[in-house]
Design a protein around this motif. Structure first.
Motif, PDB file in Angstrom:
ATOM      1  N   HIS A  23       0.790  -1.072   0.137  1.00 26.78           N
ATOM      2  CA  HIS A  23      -0.078  -0.173   0.016  1.00 26.78           C
ATOM      3  C   HIS A  23       0.906   1.242  -0.008  1.00 26.78           C
ATOM      4  O   HIS A  23       0.441   2.214  -0.697  1.00 26.78           O
ATOM      5  CB  HIS A  23      -0.769  -0.228   1.068  1.00 26.78           C
ATOM      6  N   TRP A  67      -4.759  -1.456 -11.308  1.00 28.13           N
ATOM      7  CA  TRP A  67      -6.349  -1.577 -11.278  1.00 28.13           C
ATOM      8  C   TRP A  67      -6.920  -2.898 -11.315  1.00 28.13           C
ATOM      9  O   TRP A  67      -7.723  -3.237 -10.392  1.00 28.13           O
ATOM     10  CB  TRP A  67      -7.111  -0.430 -12.294  1.00 28.13           C
ATOM     11  N   LEU A  70      -5.409  -5.105  -8.487  1.00 25.36           N
ATOM     12  CA  LEU A  70      -6.026  -4.649  -6.876  1.00 25.36           C
ATOM     13  C   LEU A  70      -7.488  -4.707  -7.056  1.00 25.36           C
ATOM     14  O   LEU A  70      -8.138  -5.353  -5.900  1.00 25.36           O
ATOM     15  CB  LEU A  70      -5.715  -3.333  -6.660  1.00 25.36           C
ATOM     16  N   PRO A  72     -10.081  -2.470  -6.571  1.00 26.48           N
ATOM     17  CA  PRO A  72     -10.735  -1.909  -5.608  1.00 26.48           C
ATOM     18  C   PRO A  72     -12.201  -1.923  -5.996  1.00 26.48           C
ATOM     19  O   PRO A  72     -12.823  -1.415  -7.000  1.00 26.48           O
ATOM     20  CB  PRO A  72     -10.178  -0.408  -5.980  1.00 26.48           C
ATOM     21  N   SER A 122     -10.234   5.943  -6.667  1.00 31.38           N
ATOM     22  CA  SER A 122     -10.515   4.827  -6.151  1.00 31.38           C
ATOM     23  C   SER A 122      -9.743   3.622  -5.283  1.00 31.38           C
ATOM     24  O   SER A 122     -10.226   2.923  -4.401  1.00 31.38           O
ATOM     25  CB  SER A 122     -10.897   3.592  -7.530  1.00 31.38           C
ATOM     26  N   VAL A 123      -8.418   4.018  -5.052  1.00 28.18           N
ATOM     27  CA  VAL A 123      -7.605   3.225  -4.395  1.00 28.18           C
ATOM     28  C   VAL A 123      -7.145   4.178  -3.210  1.00 28.18           C
ATOM     29  O   VAL A 123      -6.500   3.420  -2.351  1.00 28.18           O
ATOM     30  CB  VAL A 123      -6.369   2.565  -5.195  1.00 28.18           C
ATOM     31  N   THR A 125      -7.979   6.886   0.299  1.00 26.79           N
ATOM     32  CA  THR A 125      -9.114   7.404   0.910  1.00 26.79           C
ATOM     33  C   THR A 125      -9.033   8.900   0.693  1.00 26.79           C
ATOM     34  O   THR A 125      -7.980   9.388   0.299  1.00 26.79           O
ATOM     35  CB  THR A 125      -8.888   6.887   2.323  1.00 26.79           C
ATOM     36  N   ALA A 450     -13.628   3.035  -1.155  1.00 27.35           N
ATOM     37  CA  ALA A 450     -12.078   3.269  -1.222  1.00 27.35           C
ATOM     38  C   ALA A 450     -11.582   2.971   0.158  1.00 27.35           C
ATOM     39  O   ALA A 450     -10.622   2.526   0.368  1.00 27.35           O
ATOM     40  CB  ALA A 450     -11.570   4.664  -1.770  1.00 27.35           C
ATOM     41  N   SER A 453     -11.506  -0.633   0.773  1.00 27.13           N
ATOM     42  CA  SER A 453     -10.264  -1.177   0.105  1.00 27.13           C
ATOM     43  C   SER A 453      -8.950  -0.956   1.013  1.00 27.13           C
ATOM     44  O   SER A 453      -8.144  -1.855   1.061  1.00 27.13           O
ATOM     45  CB  SER A 453     -10.289  -0.790  -1.357  1.00 27.13           C
ATOM     46  N   ALA A 454      -8.874   0.243   1.336  1.00 26.43           N
ATOM     47  CA  ALA A 454      -7.550   0.641   1.737  1.00 26.43           C
ATOM     48  C   ALA A 454      -7.335  -0.088   3.303  1.00 26.43           C
ATOM     49  O   ALA A 454      -6.417  -0.736   3.725  1.00 26.43           O
ATOM     50  CB  ALA A 454      -7.608   2.142   2.155  1.00 26.43           C
ATOM     51  N   GLU A 457      -6.506  -3.617   2.559  1.00 23.09           N
ATOM     52  CA  GLU A 457      -5.103  -3.657   2.107  1.00 23.09           C
ATOM     53  C   GLU A 457      -4.065  -3.550   3.478  1.00 23.09           C
ATOM     54  O   GLU A 457      -2.942  -4.186   3.494  1.00 23.09           O
ATOM     55  CB  GLU A 457      -4.730  -2.470   1.185  1.00 23.09           C
TER      56      GLU A 457
END
Length: 499
Positions: A23, A67, A70, A72, A122-123, A125, A450, A453-454, A457
């Motif tokens: 990340h 993309w 991952l 997301p 999208s990936v 925050t 997002a 997703s974070a 990760e």
């Protein structure tokens, strides 16, 4: 020797959750992409058009691969569809374009910029996004001042693109004019253009101020970066950027006043005052333009821009509805643009007004699509800033300074678009797409796909389909409390609900 039990009151605090290397690398890549967009023409000046093109295409391919890998979470029904409509119309113009090669080349740049904007949004925050923008801006500002210092100390004379030191026919050709110690000479930074450096410096002031207001660490360094941004903003001496700064101030004051409203209808007076200031300011600017631009060291026709607008609008009138074909920026090597409009001995690469530019390229239909796109962005950004964050029955959550970024960026771009076409490409277009999509995908700071997703990760425990920030604490089994415990619980629960 300290002894800790397992009781929460005496247990030692655990270390903060560390981000995984993957990340951190992903965020580093997003910073590099933002730096590429913010630095603009610096890549062409330093490495040439071919190298800059290869880096841009390779960057787009890498982001597309990341993309896919991952994956997301994205709410496809909440994509920025007005952006999609504008891109589709620009693509369709290839069928009737008067300069098909230029259209194909610039469409590739439009696709890559839009892809990068959606990818970053999208990936990351909201907090990571603002932090990444701040980091990219630091690189742009630091390299700009170091470049100007290198030219002033080690070269001692103006420098052409490609680090060539020789006399130019016109100062507009110089990458750096060696003005660092020649106050009030204009600085151009790594972009090679003061009109490109000034709005980026203004954006940096906004972003660093938001970081300070949100309680970011290393505040002393943030103040130093803000001072450097202000210095470059002043030394760039762009009349358009000064007007954009005034617009940012008006929007910021209005938003803060809106946030103070506590009763229904209380915002009406602020809206009326905001409209009066906006309309009065535009009217005063038009009526007093001679005095204002003379005071700023500019001509009343915005340094020859009115002549450019007349030529572009004359061509646009020949194909009023669909235009001549997409070309942002104009490709000077194309016969249709080569020596069409000359300014200071150089072929002009834009109409210096995004609305005039789009009218010539995509016609009235393109102007309407762009106007709807910006209206939707400004509308969402405005209420993202003035409305209290709320996604359940709780209505007292504090405002976040991060929510100010989209609406202030919109103010900068709309004013800049009156005298420049740069909001249609590079960081201007990337920020409109990125922030607009981010607001739709994650309309509250701290929740959304997002953020989920974070969290995944980073290894945080998150249930699939459950937005981060909305998890409620697990209910403890009910038990009978003594009188003392009941009074303590009531004192700790102002609402008296115990929940």
């Amino acid at each position: 020797m300290a002894v800790h039990s397992k009781h929460p009151a005496s247990a030692p605090p655990g270390p903060p959750v560390r981000e995984k290397t993957g990340h951190l690398m992903l965020r580093g890549w997003c910073i590099f992409v933002l730096f590429m967009a913010l630095s603009g023409t610096a890549w062409v000046h330093a490495f040439g058009e071919l190298t800059a093109t290869v880096i841009t295409i390779a960057g787009g391919v890498l982001s597309a691969v990341l993309w896919i890998v991952l994956r997301p979470p994205v709410q496809w029904r909440r994509l920025p569809w007005f952006v999609v409509a504008y891109v589709v119309w620009a693509t369709l113009s290839l069928a009737w374009s008067a300069w098909p090669q230029a259209t194909a080349l610039t469409l590739l740049l439009l696709y890559i910029t839009s892809l990068q904007a959606l990818f970053i949004g999208s990936v990351l925050t909201w907090r990571e996004l603002v932090r990444a923008i701040a980091s990219a801006l630091k690189w742009v500002l630091a390299l700009s001042i170091l470049f100007e210092l290198w030219v002033a100390v080690f070269i001692g004379e103006p420098v052409l693109p490609g680090f060539v030191v020789e006399k130019a026919d016109d100062p507009i050709e110089y990458w750096s004019r060696n003005n660092l110690f020649d106050f009030p000479g204009r600085l151009q930074g790594i972009m090679g253009n003061a009109n490109l450096l000034a709005p980026v410096a203004l954006l940096a002031i906004v972003v660093f101020a938001i970081r300070l207001a949100s309680g970011a660490p290393r505040r002393t360094f943030l103040w130093i970066w803000m001072a450097l941004s202000a210095y470059l903003f002043i030394r760039a001496s762009s009349a358009t950027a000064y007007l954009a700064a005034a617009a940012v101030a008006v929007v910021l004051v209005t938003v803060l006043l809106m946030r103070r409203a506590t009763r229904p209808g209380e915002r009406t007076k602020y809206y009326a005052a905001y409209a009066a200031v906006g309309i009065g300011g535009l009217l005063g600017l038009w009526l007093l333009r001679d005095a204002i631009f003379t005071a700023l060291g500019r001509s009343a026709d915005l340094t020859g821009r009115e002549g450019i607008w007349e030529a572009v609008l004359a061509r646009a009138a020949e194909r009023p509805w669909v235009g001549w074909g997409y070309a942002t920026p104009w490709v000077p090597s194309d016969p249709a643009f080569d020596e069409w409009i000359i300014d200071h001995g150089q072929t002009v690469m834009q109409a210096h007004n995004m609305w005039v530019d789009v009218a010539m390229q995509l016609g009235i239909i393109g102007v309407v699509l762009l106007a709807v796109l910006y209206f939707a962005f400004v509308w969402r950004a405005w209420f993202f800033a003035v409305d209290r964050p709320r996604w359940d029955l709780r209505a007292d959550r504090p405002y976040s300074p991060l929510t100010l970024l989209p609406t202030l960026v919109g103010a900068i771009l709309l004013v800049q678009g009156l005298a420049e076409s740069t909001p249609l490409l590079l960081w201007g277009w990337l920020f409109v797409v990125m922030l607009g999509a981010k607001i739709k995908q994650s309309p509250h700071v701290g929740v959304g796909p997002a953020e989920q997703s974070a969290a995944i990760e980073r290894g945080d425990p998150v249930e699939l389909g459950e937005p981060v920030g909305r998890r409620l604490p697990a209910r403890r089994p009910a038990r009978r409390a003594s009188g003392t415990e009941s009074s303590v619980a009531a004192a700790g629960d102002p609402a008296g609900s115990g929940a």
